[in-house]
Every structure is written in structure tokens, then in C-alpha cells.
Design a protein around this motif. Structure first.
Motif, mmCIF file in Angstrom:
data_model
loop_
_atom_site.group_PDB
_atom_site.id
_atom_site.type_symbol
_atom_site.label_atom_id
_atom_site.label_comp_id
_atom_site.label_asym_id
_atom_site.label_seq_id
_atom_site.Cartn_x
_atom_site.Cartn_y
_atom_site.Cartn_z
ATOM 1 N N ASP A 1 0.847 -1.200 0.000
ATOM 2 C CA ASP A 1 0.000 0.000 0.000
ATOM 3 C C ASP A 1 0.881 1.248 0.000
ATOM 4 O O ASP A 1 2.022 1.200 0.456
ATOM 5 N N LYS B 1 -12.985 4.545 15.042
ATOM 6 C CA LYS B 1 -12.066 4.509 16.199
ATOM 7 C C LYS B 1 -10.941 5.513 15.936
ATOM 8 O O LYS B 1 -9.761 5.158 15.773
ATOM 9 N N VAL C 1 5.895 -7.085 -3.102
ATOM 10 C CA VAL C 1 6.910 -8.139 -3.184
ATOM 11 C C VAL C 1 6.192 -9.468 -3.390
ATOM 12 O O VAL C 1 5.139 -9.706 -2.792
ATOM 13 N N TRP D 1 0.661 -11.426 11.399
ATOM 14 C CA TRP D 1 -0.380 -12.279 10.822
ATOM 15 C C TRP D 1 0.159 -13.157 9.695
ATOM 16 O O TRP D 1 -0.498 -14.074 9.247
HETATM 17 C C1 FAD Z 1 -11.591 -5.955 10.592
HETATM 18 C C2 FAD Z 1 -10.481 -5.870 11.588
HETATM 19 C C3 FAD Z 1 -10.608 -5.025 12.676
HETATM 20 C C4 FAD Z 1 -9.598 -4.942 13.625
HETATM 21 N N1 FAD Z 1 -9.771 -4.108 14.688
HETATM 22 C C5 FAD Z 1 -8.803 -4.035 15.632
HETATM 23 C C6 FAD Z 1 -8.968 -3.149 16.741
HETATM 24 O O1 FAD Z 1 -9.981 -2.465 16.880
HETATM 25 N N2 FAD Z 1 -7.951 -3.105 17.665
HETATM 26 C C7 FAD Z 1 -6.800 -3.842 17.521
HETATM 27 O O2 FAD Z 1 -5.897 -3.743 18.368
HETATM 28 N N3 FAD Z 1 -6.643 -4.695 16.477
HETATM 29 C C8 FAD Z 1 -7.606 -4.803 15.532
HETATM 30 N N4 FAD Z 1 -7.453 -5.652 14.477
HETATM 31 C C9 FAD Z 1 -6.236 -6.510 14.419
HETATM 32 C C10 FAD Z 1 -5.009 -5.791 13.832
HETATM 33 O O3 FAD Z 1 -5.402 -5.012 12.748
HETATM 34 C C11 FAD Z 1 -3.954 -6.836 13.458
HETATM 35 O O4 FAD Z 1 -3.584 -7.500 14.659
HETATM 36 C C12 FAD Z 1 -2.686 -6.264 12.852
HETATM 37 O O5 FAD Z 1 -2.941 -5.263 11.911
HETATM 38 C C13 FAD Z 1 -1.848 -7.369 12.182
HETATM 39 O O6 FAD Z 1 -0.634 -6.780 11.804
HETATM 40 P P1 FAD Z 1 0.336 -7.348 10.667
HETATM 41 O O7 FAD Z 1 1.416 -6.330 10.559
HETATM 42 O O8 FAD Z 1 0.727 -8.735 10.975
HETATM 43 O O9 FAD Z 1 -0.518 -7.409 9.311
HETATM 44 P P2 FAD Z 1 -1.303 -6.286 8.521
HETATM 45 O O10 FAD Z 1 -1.812 -5.240 9.422
HETATM 46 O O11 FAD Z 1 -2.265 -6.993 7.655
HETATM 47 O O12 FAD Z 1 -0.189 -5.593 7.591
HETATM 48 C C14 FAD Z 1 0.304 -6.214 6.434
HETATM 49 C C15 FAD Z 1 1.064 -5.195 5.597
HETATM 50 O O13 FAD Z 1 1.723 -5.897 4.546
HETATM 51 C C16 FAD Z 1 1.537 -5.232 3.325
HETATM 52 N N5 FAD Z 1 1.595 -6.227 2.254
HETATM 53 C C17 FAD Z 1 0.715 -7.203 1.979
HETATM 54 N N6 FAD Z 1 1.143 -7.953 0.951
HETATM 55 C C18 FAD Z 1 2.331 -7.427 0.570
HETATM 56 C C19 FAD Z 1 3.262 -7.771 -0.444
HETATM 57 N N7 FAD Z 1 3.055 -8.811 -1.247
HETATM 58 N N8 FAD Z 1 4.363 -6.995 -0.585
HETATM 59 C C20 FAD Z 1 4.576 -5.918 0.233
HETATM 60 N N9 FAD Z 1 3.726 -5.578 1.220
HETATM 61 C C21 FAD Z 1 2.625 -6.326 1.399
HETATM 62 C C22 FAD Z 1 0.186 -4.547 3.445
HETATM 63 O O14 FAD Z 1 0.158 -3.432 2.571
HETATM 64 C C23 FAD Z 1 0.184 -4.139 4.926
HETATM 65 O O15 FAD Z 1 0.760 -2.861 5.082
HETATM 66 C C24 FAD Z 1 -8.431 -5.740 13.486
HETATM 67 C C25 FAD Z 1 -8.299 -6.601 12.387
HETATM 68 C C26 FAD Z 1 -9.308 -6.666 11.446
HETATM 69 C C27 FAD Z 1 -9.171 -7.601 10.265
#
Ligand code: FAD
Length: 441
Positions: free
Chosen positions: A37, A52, A80, A349
Motif C-alpha cells: 500500500d 475509532k 513483493v 499475521w
Molecule cells: C476488521 C479488523 C478489525 C480490527 N480491529 C482491531 C482493533 O480495533 N484493535 C486492535 O488492536 N486490532 C484490531 N485488528 C487486528 C489488527 O489489525 C492486526 O492485529 C494487525 O494489523 C496485524 O498486523 P500485521 O502487521 O501482521 O498485518 P497487517 O496489518 O495486515 O499488515 C500487512 C502489511 O503488509 C503489506 N503487504 C501485503 N502484501 C504485501 C506484499 N506482497 N508486498 C509488500 N507488502 C505487502 C500490506 O500493505 C500491509 O501494510 C483488526 C483486524 C481486522 C481484520
């Protein structure tokens, strides 16, 4: 004084990637973040419910600080993967000594049910990306009717219910839950946003319907009911008359309709105890819920086109980690050759799909970074040089954004919000964001 250091790539700028990058940089590693993104934040920016405001703004401030950390570079609008802008091998060829993959869980979990592709069937991730204005999902049309089924039992199910209640203003929202009221996974805090719309008479009927199946495995229906209603004292106001209700112990078996959804067939379940866990077992009895939209909020899987082996919903991990953190493996694993992929690590995740809140992703990113740090200690330091990367990015022939672009965009969007007198403003397309960034030079 030496300029020697280690050179690592963090792929993905969600909470896991951002806090991993900070941990690496604080320990003297030159870090480059690559993000699909334009903006950083991942689901913190594009998943957490849009209203929020304070939580989202607090996280944005922290991400801004990460991007300002010495030794951190950021390239957004860059994907990537095997068929993407850069592959893992490209990153290796560009000199990165270790790659930490924190791309979240971008794949969709399909149940393989008849009717899944009908208009009106959606997956929660696509919808939350849409209402949080992530391109291109921001531009996608979602057709909701008046009766919405949301399949799931967690906080994401409640976010979707909240959207259907407050934004779609559906007549009825039905949470379809595979197991019983004692197995729901949502938090009281999230229930407070929708409990005003909960039809309590219907909830009582539902407990009468499933109560004996709970008692059969020793559960107390009254306690489970009280737990669901714990949200009542702090119930948030509601602007709709939507009737929100639960269908417990029901598994979807098919979605009915020609082109559009006109019903959801579910199969009733009973509860059984297996190895101390409560499981759902079909009773064979089927019935049809009269709905015109179905949203699956059942968690996601990792993107299996990324270029790492996957197992079930996740990237495969080395089960005998060289650098375990609290016993957890952050190491990617090559299933075909039964060997660790020595320079690739996974966190957030991407390590455990759809598990936990931002705090957990932050901890996981930090721990993943520590595993990377231990690995880097086994290598010789070098003088990190982004020249080859810059040349490669130029050749991509697309606009890749940097920290200063993100700063400009944040200022422009804040100004737009002020002008409009709203809490937050976001451009809904990459083109608009890029154009605005360019316009301020
Ligand atoms: C609907 C929803 C509501 C939520 N609400 C809350 C809340 O109220 N409070 C709270 O604490 N948590 C909340 N969460 C949980 C929280 O959002 C997650 O725990 C957290 O964002 C996970 O982090 P992450 O970095 O592992 O993955 P993500 O946040 O999914 O980040 C992944 C990143 O990787 C990038 N990416 C993806 N594919 C590629 C690629 N091929 N190449 C390069 N970059 C890539 C994306 O652009 C993104 O920036 C919510 C989750 C969801 C789904």
C-alpha cells in the motif's frame, strides 16, 4: 568508527513490520521497508473500524516515529512476491542479508460452498478494506440488501455487524455462529457498539432453542447469556432500528440464489467435547435463513502466491527453530526440500493468520526482528548501499513512495479533513494520492 552494519528488508508495513523495523534499526541494522500500500499501517489503517479515530491516530503517530528512525527507509506502493514488483530472490540479489516477511494474511479462506460466488456474498477483509478506503477495494461496489448474515463469532464479525447496522442500516443482521454462546470469541468492548440493536427477546428464544444442547456438555446457558449482555451498561447509542440477532450452532452449507443471494442454508449443530475442546457436530437438520447478503468473517489465510511455501492457512515454519523466541519459530521453511529458508523470517499475521490485536502483532514483529538479529550475528557485517535498489526501483517504471511522500500526504489529508470539518479524510485511489504528493513537489 566504521560504517559497517547489517542490511535487512522488512516486507509489509502493518504493525508487525513497523515495530520489527524499529527493533532492527535500534540495534544498528540498516532496514528497508517495502509495502504494497502507499501508506503504512496495514490493518491498523485499513482494518480497524473507521470511527475509532483516537486509536487510529495514536497508531499513525507511532508509525510516523518509526519512519523517522535513523537507519529506516520506506518504499510504499511496491509489492513483493513471485509475480510482483520484486521477488524474494530480487531482494537477495540487491544485497539484503535477511528478509522479514510481515505481509499479513492477504489470501481468502473459501469454504467451498455452492453459491459462494453470488452477488451479495462477501469476505470481511474485502469489505473492511472497502469501508476503510484502501485502493482498489475502496472503488469496489458492495450490494447489500435488507437482511444480512454475518458468519463468524469474533470481533471482526462484530465490526461487520456494526457496519451493517450503522452504515447499511439493514433491517436485520444475523450473526451465524457454528458453535454455541459459550464459544463466542468477541470482546465486551466491541459488543458495546451493537448491543443496543440486539433483540433481547430473540436472544432469549435462542437460548431456549440451544440451551439443552449446552447443558448436555455441562455448560451453563444463563452464564453465557449474562456474558453476552455484559456490554449493556456501556451500550453505545445507535442511529438505526436494525434488529441484530444470533443463530447459534449453525453452519452454512450453501448460499441460495441465481445471480443474487436469496437465502442461506444452514445445518444445525450439537456440541461435543473432544480432547477437552468444544466442537460442533452436525445434527443433519437443515434450514434456510431468509437473507439477501452474506459476509464471511471467518479469518483469512496467507497469500500463497507470495513465494513462500504454505501449510494450511499459514507460511510454513521451521519446527526446530535456530533462533526461537519464547519457544516460537519465526523461520520460513522449504517444505519441498525439508530445510529452513535460512535468510527469511515471518512475523505477525504472516506467522499466525488472523490472530490477535495490534498489541500482539507489535510483540510478534519485535520478536521476529530479534530472531533476525540473532541470525545476522552469524554473518559478516557489510556497508549497506541502496544504490542498486534505487536503480532497480527506477526501472520498475511506477511511482514508489518514500517517507517524505508519506509525510506530505498526511499533511494534505489532515488539511482536507480540517476544510471539511471531519475527523479524518482519506483519498480513495492511488492515483489521487500520488497526484497530490506530486503536486506539492
Ligand atoms: C476488521 C479488523 C478489525 C480490527 N480491529 C482491531 C482493533 O480495533 N484493535 C486492535 O488492536 N486490532 C484490531 N485488528 C487486528 C489488527 O489489525 C492486526 O492485529 C494487525 O494489523 C496485524 O498486523 P500485521 O502487521 O501482521 O498485518 P497487517 O496489518 O495486515 O499488515 C500487512 C502489511 O503488509 C503489506 N503487504 C501485503 N502484501 C504485501 C506484499 N506482497 N508486498 C509488500 N507488502 C505487502 C500490506 O500493505 C500491509 O501494510 C483488526 C483486524 C481486522 C481484520
Amino acid at each position: 568508527m566504521t560504517d559497517q552494519s547489517y542490511y535487512a528488508a522488512v516486507v509489509g508495513a502493518g504493525p508487525a513490520g513497523m515495530f520489527a523495523a524499529r527493533e532492527l534499526a535500534r540495534n544498528g541494522v540498516k532496514v528497508v521497508i517495502f509495502n504494497r500500500d502507499i501508506k503504512p499501517g496495514g490493518l491498523a489503517e485499513y482494518g480497524i473500524y473507521p470511527d475509532k479515530f483516537a486509536m487510529k491516530e495514536g497508531l499513525r503517530t507511532q508509525f510516523k516515529q518509526v519512519l523517522e528512525t535513523p537507519g529506516v527507509s520506506y518504499y510504499g506502493n511496491l509489492k513483493v512476491g513471485e509475480q510482483a514488483d520484486l521477488s524474494l530472490d530480487d531482494l537477495r540479489a540487491l544485497g539484503f542479508q535477511a528478509i522479514l516477511v510481515t505481509v499479513g494474511a492477504q489470501g481468502t479462506k473459501w469454504l467451498g460452498l455452492p453459491g459462494e460466488h453470488l452477488t451479495g456474498v462477501y469476505h470481511a477483509k474485502d469489505l473492511v478494506y472497502h469501508y476503510n478506503q484502501l485502493p482498489p477495494f475502496s472503488q469496489k461496489k458492495f450490494q447489500f440488501g435488507k437482511r444480512v448474515a454475518v458468519v463468524g463469532a469474533g470481533n471482526v464479525m462484530l465490526d461487520i455487524a456494526r457496519y451493517a447496522i450503522q452504515k447499511v442500516k439493514a433491517d436485520e443482521v444475523i450473526a451465524v455462529v457454528r458453535r454455541g454462546p459459550a464459544e463466542v470469541k468477541f470482546d465486551k468492548k466491541e459488543m458495546e457498539y451493537v448491543v443496543r440493536n440486539l433483540d433481547q427477546r430473540d436472544l432469549d428464544d435462542e437460548f431456549v432453542r440451544v440451551g439443552s444442547r449446552m447443558s448436555a456438555i455441562g455448560q451453563d446457558p444463563a452464564a453465557a447469556r449474562a456474558q453476552i449482555l455484559e456490554a449493556l451498561p456501556k451500550a453505545q447509542p445507535s442511529s438505526s432500528t436494525t434488529q441484530f440477532r444470533f443463530e447459534f450452532m449453525a453452519s452454512p452449507v450453501q448460499i441460495l440464489g441465481d445471480e443474487k443471494v436469496c437465502g442461506l442454508e444452514v445445518e444445525d449443530n450439537e456440541l461435543v467435547l473432544r480432547d477437552g475442546e468444544v466442537k460442533a457436530r452436525s445434527t443433519g437438520h437443515k434450514r434456510i435463513l431468509d437473507v439477501d447478503s452474506v459476509v464471511f468473517a471467518i479469518g483469512d489465510r496467507v497469500d500463497d502466491t507470495f513465494g513462500l511455501p504454505t501449510i494450511q492457512n499459514e507460511f510454513a515454519k521451521n519446527l526446530e527453530p535456530r533462533f526461537p523466541m519464547e519457544g516460537i519459530s519465526y523461520e520460513a521453511y522449504d517444505l519441498a526440500h525439508e530445510t529452513v529458508i535460512k535468510d527469511v523470517f515471518v512475523a505477525g499475521w504472516s506467522r499466525r493468520a488472523s490472530t490477535g490485536l495490534v498489541g500482539l502483532a507489535r510483540k510478534d514483529g519485535t520478536f521476529g526482528a530479534r530472531a533476525v538479529l540473532q541470525y545476522l550475528q552469524t554473518l559478516n557485517p557489510l556497508i549497506p548501499d541502496e544504490t542498486a535498489l534505487q536503480a532497480r526501483l527506477k526501472k520498475l517504471g511506477k511511482s514508489v513512495v518514500t517517507q517524505s511522500d508519506i509525510r506530505k500526504l498526511a499533511e494534505i489529508e489532515a488539511e482536507m479533513a480540517r476544510e471539511r470539518g471531519v475527523e479524518s479524510f482519506k483519498f480513495g485511489t492511488n492515483e489521487e494520492m500520488l497526484e497530490k504528493i506530486m503536486s506539492v513537489g
